[in-house]
Design a protein around this motif. Structure first.
Motif, PDB file in Angstrom:
ATOM      1  N   UNK A 243       0.830  -1.211   0.000  1.00 14.44           N
ATOM      2  CA  UNK A 243       0.000   0.000   0.000  1.00 14.44           C
ATOM      3  C   UNK A 243       0.860   1.255   0.000  1.00 14.44           C
ATOM      4  N   UNK A 244       1.943   1.245   0.763  1.00 16.18           N
ATOM      5  CA  UNK A 244       2.809   2.419   0.820  1.00 16.18           C
ATOM      6  C   UNK A 244       3.623   2.607  -0.456  1.00 16.18           C
ATOM      7  N   UNK A 245       3.909   1.508  -1.161  1.00 18.20           N
ATOM      8  CA  UNK A 245       4.569   1.657  -2.455  1.00 18.20           C
ATOM      9  C   UNK A 245       3.677   2.411  -3.432  1.00 18.20           C
ATOM     10  N   UNK A 246       2.384   2.209  -3.353  1.00 21.05           N
ATOM     11  CA  UNK A 246       1.468   2.982  -4.194  1.00 21.05           C
ATOM     12  C   UNK A 246       1.631   4.476  -3.926  1.00 21.05           C
ATOM     13  N   UNK A 247       1.789   4.835  -2.667  1.00 23.53           N
ATOM     14  CA  UNK A 247       1.959   6.249  -2.311  1.00 23.53           C
ATOM     15  C   UNK A 247       3.295   6.781  -2.812  1.00 23.53           C
ATOM     16  N   UNK A 248       4.350   5.977  -2.696  1.00 22.63           N
ATOM     17  CA  UNK A 248       5.663   6.409  -3.167  1.00 22.63           C
ATOM     18  C   UNK A 248       5.660   6.621  -4.684  1.00 22.63           C
ATOM     19  N   UNK A 249       5.034   5.716  -5.420  1.00 20.33           N
ATOM     20  CA  UNK A 249       4.983   5.840  -6.874  1.00 20.33           C
ATOM     21  C   UNK A 249       3.913   6.828  -7.329  1.00 20.33           C
ATOM     22  N   UNK A 250       3.073   7.237  -6.416  1.00 17.63           N
ATOM     23  CA  UNK A 250       1.990   8.179  -6.679  1.00 17.63           C
ATOM     24  C   UNK A 250       0.980   7.607  -7.685  1.00 17.63           C
ATOM     25  N   UNK A 251       0.415   6.461  -7.275  1.00 19.96           N
ATOM     26  CA  UNK A 251      -0.670   5.861  -8.034  1.00 19.96           C
ATOM     27  C   UNK A 251      -1.833   5.537  -7.098  1.00 19.96           C
ATOM     28  N   UNK A 252      -3.024   5.866  -7.550  1.00 20.57           N
ATOM     29  CA  UNK A 252      -4.251   5.510  -6.822  1.00 20.57           C
ATOM     30  C   UNK A 252      -5.131   4.600  -7.669  1.00 20.57           C
ATOM     31  N   UNK A 253      -4.639   4.191  -8.809  1.00 22.34           N
ATOM     32  CA  UNK A 253      -5.407   3.346  -9.727  1.00 22.34           C
ATOM     33  C   UNK A 253      -5.482   1.925  -9.167  1.00 22.34           C
ATOM     34  N   UNK A 254      -6.669   1.445  -8.828  1.00 20.48           N
ATOM     35  CA  UNK A 254      -6.758   0.089  -8.270  1.00 20.48           C
ATOM     36  C   UNK A 254      -6.374  -0.997  -9.257  1.00 20.48           C
ATOM     37  N   UNK A 255      -6.329  -0.655 -10.553  1.00 19.02           N
ATOM     38  CA  UNK A 255      -5.938  -1.656 -11.553  1.00 19.02           C
ATOM     39  C   UNK A 255      -4.431  -1.850 -11.609  1.00 19.02           C
ATOM     40  N   UNK A 256      -3.657  -0.896 -11.075  1.00 22.46           N
ATOM     41  CA  UNK A 256      -2.202  -1.062 -11.044  1.00 22.46           C
ATOM     42  C   UNK A 256      -1.825  -2.056  -9.954  1.00 22.46           C
ATOM     43  N   UNK A 257      -0.591  -2.558 -10.013  1.00 21.75           N
ATOM     44  CA  UNK A 257      -0.178  -3.559  -9.036  1.00 21.75           C
ATOM     45  C   UNK A 257       1.291  -3.439  -8.681  1.00 21.75           C
ATOM     46  N   UNK A 258       1.603  -3.263  -7.388  1.00 28.54           N
ATOM     47  CA  UNK A 258       2.999  -3.331  -6.957  1.00 28.54           C
ATOM     48  C   UNK A 258       3.431  -4.780  -6.746  1.00 28.54           C
ATOM     49  N   UNK A 259       4.687  -5.039  -7.079  1.00 26.52           N
ATOM     50  CA  UNK A 259       5.302  -6.346  -6.847  1.00 26.52           C
ATOM     51  C   UNK A 259       6.555  -6.146  -6.012  1.00 26.52           C
ATOM     52  N   UNK A 260       6.778  -7.017  -5.036  1.00 29.99           N
ATOM     53  CA  UNK A 260       8.030  -7.040  -4.272  1.00 29.99           C
ATOM     54  C   UNK A 260       8.514  -8.473  -4.240  1.00 29.99           C
ATOM     55  N   UNK A 261       9.615  -8.732  -4.937  1.00 29.59           N
ATOM     56  CA  UNK A 261      10.179 -10.079  -5.031  1.00 29.59           C
ATOM     57  C   UNK A 261      11.592 -10.078  -4.467  1.00 29.59           C
ATOM     58  N   UNK A 262      11.998 -11.193  -3.908  1.00 24.56           N
ATOM     59  CA  UNK A 262      13.377 -11.330  -3.461  1.00 24.56           C
ATOM     60  C   UNK A 262      14.291 -11.341  -4.674  1.00 24.56           C
ATOM     61  N   UNK A 263      15.243 -10.431  -4.701  1.00 25.63           N
ATOM     62  CA  UNK A 263      16.149 -10.317  -5.841  1.00 25.63           C
ATOM     63  C   UNK A 263      16.665  -8.902  -5.935  1.00 25.63           C
ATOM     64  N   UNK A 264      17.496  -8.634  -6.920  1.00 26.46           N
ATOM     65  CA  UNK A 264      18.044  -7.294  -7.117  1.00 26.46           C
ATOM     66  C   UNK A 264      17.202  -6.539  -8.131  1.00 26.46           C
TER      67      UNK A 264
END
Length: 383
Positions: A47-68
């Motif tokens: 949820x906070x990544x949405x704020x950092x990227x400045x997106x409120x579009x519910x159709x967008x999606x943040x991903x956080x994966x182990x890796x570089x």
């Protein structure tokens, strides 16, 4: 006052110095990655990544994966392109070569639009390239860590949507997210990928990516299955959606301690307006660049509009190479990076100015770095 053991200030373009609270979060006790407490933390991170990227579009999606951050390239190539597709890669340094190589690995035809070292492709050149051929994706490195060149993402996205509206706009933001302004929704971006160890200010080990609803639909409409297993959104999309909804889910084990550190870093970043954070990075960058000019030195990125706010690539005086000054800088308590661009690596050094070294008024990292550079150049008779 930091509780960390005394150490040289790490002022390379990532990893950067980390706040004590972020590092302390890494020492969180072991817990289940599908237990309610951790799932809640992961949900907060997304949820906070949405704020950092400045997106409120519910159709967008943040991903956080182990890796570089490099895993972000694989996600783009494996999920949004298919063998035989065309990619236009805007070249501002070393990392465009690598992104193009990644595309080629997945059977995608990568065309690089190159600029002179220290410059960026001009908008009219990009427009011409887009009119000559249909590209599935256009990629741009927001800040190229090898050259310190800043690309004009907003104007590029406007151009793509006007000239080639079906082309996805993909931004490599590894050295920009958290330090350079990015407005995901307003600029109509499709993917911004990054990593945690640079301006976000969290230890390395997490690949972070924001995908637009349009990118997700392109993924869902692909004719072939993704040619990556670990990086496949077929596997990860439901996991990320569930975590964000704070529902336990499993495909592969995440890194709970790193997620806790990222949670702390994001909450610190969002504790004040993002505009202030970006202004801090601009001001720090101008301080460094003025000091560089006062020393009679030049930057690889000679045009002010091309100069990043998160790092500076400093051209050394004639006859001076990185080994002549980098060890001396270390003895003076600061760590600079040598050159990375393969054509001119022996001619310049790189200084990162991101995160707590910029935003914490009690730290004197940049002043120390400037003083150390002046003294080190004097020792080799070049200041």
């Amino acid at each position: 006052m930091s509780s960390q053991p005394p150490h040289p200030a790490l002022l390379i373009p990532g990893p950067i110095e980390f706040d004590d609270a972020v590092l302390q979060s890494m020492s969180h006790y072991s817990e289940s990655h599908v237990g309610a407490p951790f799932v809640s933390t992961f949900g907060d991170v997304l949820s906070n990544l949405r704020k950092l990227f400045q997106t409120t579009d519910p159709a967008s999606q943040p991903f956080v994966l182990s890796g570089s951050g490099t895993l972000g390239w694989d996600q783009v190539a494996a999920n949004l392109t298919e063998p035989g597709d065309e990619a236009l890669v805007l070249h501002t340094g070393y990392f465009a070569d690598s992104f193009a190589d990644c595309f080629e690995t997945y059977g995608v035809k990568a065309t690089q639009l190159k600029a002179a070292i220290g410059d960026r492709p001009q908008l009219d050149e990009v427009e011409q390239a887009l009119r000559e051929k249909k590209y599935k994706v256009l990629t741009v490195t927001h800040v190229d860590t090898s050259t310190g060149v800043l690309s004009e993402v907003k104007a590029l996205s406007e151009l793509v949507h006007r000239v080639s509206p079906d082309t996805l706009v993909v931004v490599d933001g590894v050295c920009s997210v958290g330090g350079e302004e990015i407005k995901f929704d307003e600029w109509k971006l499709d993917v911004v990928l990054t990593a945690t160890q640079k301006a976000i200010g969290c230890p390395a080990g997490l690949s972070v990516l924001m995908a637009s609803g349009r990118a997700i639909e392109v993924f869902k409409a692909r004719k072939t299955r993704p040619n990556s297993y670990f990086g496949s959104w077929k596997n990860w999309l439901p996991i990320m959606q569930n975590y964000e909804a704070k529902k336990a889910s499993y495909f592969a084990t995440p890194s709970p301690q790193l997620i806790h550190a990222l949670d702390t870093a994001l909450k610190q970043i969002l504790s004040r307006p993002l505009d202030q954070r970006f202004a801090d990075h601009r001001n720090a960058s101008q301080k460094v660049k003025k000091a560089i000019a006062d020393l009679g030195l030049k930057q690889l990125a000679t045009k002010p509009e091309n100069q990043a706010n998160t790092m500076t690539a400093i051209v050394l005086p004639e006859g001076v190479t990185p080994p002549d000054v980098v060890p001396s800088l270390l003895k003076k308590g600061v760590v600079f990076a040598g050159g990375l661009h393969k054509e001119i690596a022996s001619k310049y050094i790189r200084l990162g100015h991101m995160g707590v070294s910029v935003t914490d008024p009690n730290r004197g990292d940049l002043t120390k770095a400037i003083d150390a550079l002046r003294e080190s150049l004097a020792e080799v008779g070049k200041a």
